[in-house]
Design a protein around this motif. Structure first.
Motif, short mmCIF file in Angstrom:
data_model
loop_
_atom_site.label_atom_id
_atom_site.label_comp_id
_atom_site.label_asym_id
_atom_site.label_seq_id
_atom_site.Cartn_x
_atom_site.Cartn_y
_atom_site.Cartn_z
N ARG A 648 0.74 -0.84 0.32
CA ARG A 648 -0.02 -0.30 0.03
C ARG A 648 0.48 1.44 -0.32
NH1 ARG A 648 -2.94 -3.21 4.43
NH2 ARG A 648 -4.32 -4.34 3.37
N ALA A 651 2.67 1.73 -3.70
CA ALA A 651 0.88 2.48 -4.52
C ALA A 651 0.80 3.99 -4.18
CB ALA A 651 0.19 1.93 -3.91
N GLU A 655 1.18 6.54 -6.74
CA GLU A 655 0.01 7.78 -7.46
C GLU A 655 0.87 9.22 -6.76
OE1 GLU A 655 -4.06 8.71 -5.43
OE2 GLU A 655 -3.12 6.71 -4.98
#
Length: 838
Positions: A648, A651, A655
């Protein structure tokens, strides 16, 4: 005095500060010496223009400079807390704790030694009251080691040595100011000859009171900043208030040491802040404090130097001779510590061995500065101190400060050069060549990519590439062909490069939020230890420190004790979760280091050295994987939760990078961009919350994995699981001692242990057992069992073990096999019948 004039003078002082740093670099003099010389020049210039008949145009400015409202409280209550607090925030406390003995010796013992040697020497030479001489000794015993530290850093001195000197600077001022307060009280009370017991009796109140105030306010401030973590400016503002409140409350409310309170508050925030504040807020806070400390340190030197002409007013030849006595006594006192006590501590292995050239540099680099002048100014301002004492203290402290700044400060680099500390050792020179070679390889790759991206003409690219290739080949050849470097040193150089790359990767992962702020300091500290141990001990130092990084040492042993004996599980749960996360980060980084070896190290040191380094890395990986597998077995599912958390975070980082790139290209407007970034930060805050670790071992799952119990049915497995008692052991713990009665048998669920008996040793791992021989042979143990890795053990008491042994053929075979390995003749059926008859 006009506010406009004061503002102009202060702005001009900042201009002086801005010019001092490049001037110091140009003249190759310590920065503090340049600031002091500038301050003295400004003070003398103002006095000259005020008294000269050449012109009266500058009289208002000169008068304003000489009459600036500079009091000792300005230094002690405004500037000093800023400097101390910033130092504590910038310290690596884990590394400082490694060297707490030499730091305390230099900071506290050396201050006491200097105070009393100077005091008694001056009293003997001058016939002055002892208390006045001890007051002078306390004032001049504070050192400003910034010049030595700066030069050490520029001469590739051992980082550990620089760290010790920095640690000394932090505690040195606290000890000296506390002593100053004691002797100042005696002077104002008219006590001519204080006893040592009387001088030291107030110290517990000063130190403990200040430490408690700083700790309490630091905890309160940290909790408040954690609540406001999203607001970086609010967090920074609270941190600015903390040292001043700690200083004032400690000094004015409790009569304790304000300096100790500031240090305690800063250390408390340093320990708790990185784990409780967002990384961006902590970074902003550190940057602000670095700037505040730079300004405070520069202003305190310039303003204190302005006072020097005033403090030296009325100096006589006799005063100059007494200054000489103070200088000689201070050097002798410091030499006793550096050449007497430090070598003794090194022989006792409680301090690093500081080589003689470095000790000489530290001796000559004991500069005094603004704190000494501020304390002398405090004496001159006190109406309760006799006038002659005020004059004498001002002259002696100021004269001694001038000697250290002008004589020692300006000659320190010459002394460093004469000692040979400005020359690189063959190993350091080879390391420098290696760094150049590695850097140029990276530059070549980046330049090749840049020329391709911009479609530059081929002829131009080819011509420049040829010139750069020649330079790169020369750098690689210099790194490869150093005839003074032995093969073992080449391995050390390769390991140093690996350890440095490991630290760089860790910092990059932390900046990109892939490593939590909670553990960033620990893993980066471990990387620093790895670098220093490799430099000092080569391959052996690297391997020993790498193994130590897998163990949480005394803290884990204490947590295990609290869990096993007092059933307090929270410390063990936190440390075990920390260990999980550290192992996962190490596993990922070690894989990256294999790529670094192939792309960078192989070309410089050759295939043979690269293969050896690959082998060392592989062993580290195996140790990490083994430790991680043991934890996975103890707590199934928790490692998976941490890995999901890592995914996470990755990511979110990707992002965020995409949003930044789109915003830079003008594809996202400012308002949507800020909204998206806020959402990323909110989700990142959620990922910072680590999943909770449940220490309850799932014993049924563990028991099923033991080959010894495969023949038991489900009901028997569950009954056995309820009978087994979980026990944790940290690496190095003694689990069973010799000559103790046997009461239980232990099954190893994870980890490894070592058995020692009659000069022999055996190692047992997961799925094996120990303690059964003493029970079966019905005698006290002759074997000591020690954990060699963190272990989870399942203990089964004697009656239940015997019942289980009677009906489990697999367990009987394991017991017989274990006895045979140790050369013990064991008739198990007869033994069981005998025990049954009893």
């Amino acid at each position: 005095m006009s506010i406009i004039l004061i503002t102009t003078i202060v702005a001009s002082l900042f201009l002086v500060i801005g010019l001092a740093e490049p001037l110091a670099a140009r003249l190759r003099l310590p920065y503090s010496v340049i600031l002091a010389l500038m301050g003295i020049t400004i003070g003398l210039g103002a006095a000259f223009f005020l008294r000269t008949e050449l012109t009266d145009a500058l009289n208002p400015v000169a008068s304003a400079i000489l009459n600036l409202p500079i009091r000792s409280n300005v230094f002690l209550y405004v500037f000093l807390p800023t400097l101390l607090f910033q130092v504590t925030l910038g310290m690596n406390l884990r590394r400082m704790l490694d060297d707490w003995v030499p730091i305390l010796v230099l900071a506290v013992v050396a201050v006491f030694a200097a105070t009393f040697v100077i005091g008694y020497a001056l009293s003997w030479a001058s016939g002055l009251p002892l208390v006045v001489c001890l007051l002078v000794g306390a004032i001049v015993s504070t050192t400003d080691p910034s010049a030595v530290v700066t030069i050490f850093r520029s001469t590739a001195a051992p980082p550990r040595l620089s760290r010790i000197i920095e640690g000394e600077s932090l505690l040195n001022d606290a000890a000296a100011i506390a002593l100053f307060g004691v002797f100042m009280g005696f002077v104002m009370a008219g006590v001519p000859d204080p006893t040592l017991q009387g001088a030291l009796s107030r110290f517990p109140v000063l130190i403990l009171g200040g430490a408690l105030v700083g700790w309490a306010l630091g905890r309160i401030a940290t909790a408040l900043m954690a609540l406001l973590g999203r607001y970086e400016l609010a967090v920074t503002s609270i941190s600015v208030a903390l040292p001043y409140l700690a200083y004032v409350v400690s000094e004015q409310s409790l009569g304790a040491s304000g300096v100790i309170a500031v240090v305690s508050a800063g250390l408390t925030l340093n320990l708790a802040g990185p784990g409780r504040l967002p990384p961006a807020a902590w970074s902003r806070l550190r940057e602000v404090w670095d700037l505040l400390a730079h300004w405070a340190g520069a202003l305190i030197f310039v303003l204190a130097a302005l006072l020097i002409p005033r403090l030296l007013d009325g100096i006589t030849l006799r005063d100059v001779l007494w200054v000489g006595v103070v200088v000689l006594a201070a050097i002798v006192a410091r030499a006793i510590i550096l050449f007497g006590l430090l070598p003794l501590l090194a022989r006792l292995r409680v301090s690093p061995d500081v080589e003689r050239p470095y000790r000489v540099a530290i001796l000559w680099g004991g500069l005094r500065g603004a704190v000494t002048l501020a304390l002398a100014l405090a004496v001159t301002e006190s109406l309760r101190v006799p006038p002659e004492t005020r004059r004498l203290v001002a002259i002696l402290a100021t004269g001694f400060t001038l000697f250290t700044l002008i004589v020692q400060g300006t000659s320190l680099r010459w002394v460093i050069a004469r000692l040979g500390l400005d020359r690189l050792s063959p190993l350091d020179a080879a390391l420098a060549n290696q760094v150049v070679a590695v850097a140029l390889q990276t530059v070549r790759e980046d330049v090749a990519q840049a020329t391709e991206d911009y479609s530059l003409p081929r002829e131009t690219v080819r011509s420049e590439a040829k010139l750069f290739a020649e330079r790169l080949d020369q750098a690689v050849k210099s790194a490869e062909d150093s005839t003074e470097i032995l093969d073992r040193d080449r391995i050390t150089l390769g390991l140093l490069a690996l350890a440095g790359a490991e630290r760089d990767i860790l910092l990059e992962r932390f900046r990109e939020h892939e490593i939590s702020a909670r553990l960033a300091e620990r893993v980066i500290t471990d990387a620093d230890r790895l670098i220093e141990a490799t430099r000092a001990g080569g391959r052996t130092g690297y391997q020993r420190t790498a193994r130590a990084s897998l163990d949480f040492g005394a803290a884990l042993r204490l947590a295990v004790f609290l869990h096993n004996r007092l059933r307090l599980s929270r410390p063990l749960a936190r440390l075990t979760a920390d260990r999980f996360e550290v192992l996962l980060s190490q596993r990922l980084i070690l894989r990256d280091l294999h790529r670094f070896l192939d792309t960078r190290i192989r070309r410089i040191h050759g295939r043979r050295v690269a293969e050896l380094l690959h082998e060392l890395l592989t062993r580290r990986q195996e140790s990490v994987d083994q430790a991680l597998e043991g934890l996975r077995l103890q707590f199934p599912g928790y490692a998976e939760e941490l890995e999901r958390r890592f995914i996470r975070r990755t990511a979110l980082r990707l992002e965020e990078r995409e949003y930044v790139a789109l915003h830079a290209d003008g594809l996202i407007a400012d308002e949507p961009f800020m909204s998206l970034m806020h959402q990323v930060q909110r989700r990142r805050g959620m990922t910072e919350r680590r999943p909770k670790l449940d220490l309850a071992v799932r014993k049924v799952a563990l028991v099923r994995q033991f080959p010894l119990f495969t023949e038991l049915d489900e009901g028997a497995l569950r009954r056995l699981s309820r009978a087994l008692v979980t026990r944790y052991a940290a690496a190095g713990d003694v689990i069973l001692r010799r000559d103790r009665a046997a009461r239980a048998v232990y099954f190893i669920a994870s980890g490894a242990v070592e058995l020692r008996a009659a000069g022999q040793a055996w190692r047992l791992g997961r799925g094996e057992m120990f303690g059964q021989m003493a029970i079966l042979m019905h005698r006290a143990r002759r074997t000591e069992v020690r954990a060699i890795t963190p272990c989870t053990l399942l203990a089964l008491d004697e009656p239940r073990f015997l019942r289980l042994l009677g009906r489990s053929r697999a367990l009987q075979e394991a017991v017989q096999e274990s006895a045979a390995k140790r050369g013990i003749q064991l008739d198990l059926p007869a033994n069981l019948r005998e025990r049954a008859e009893r």
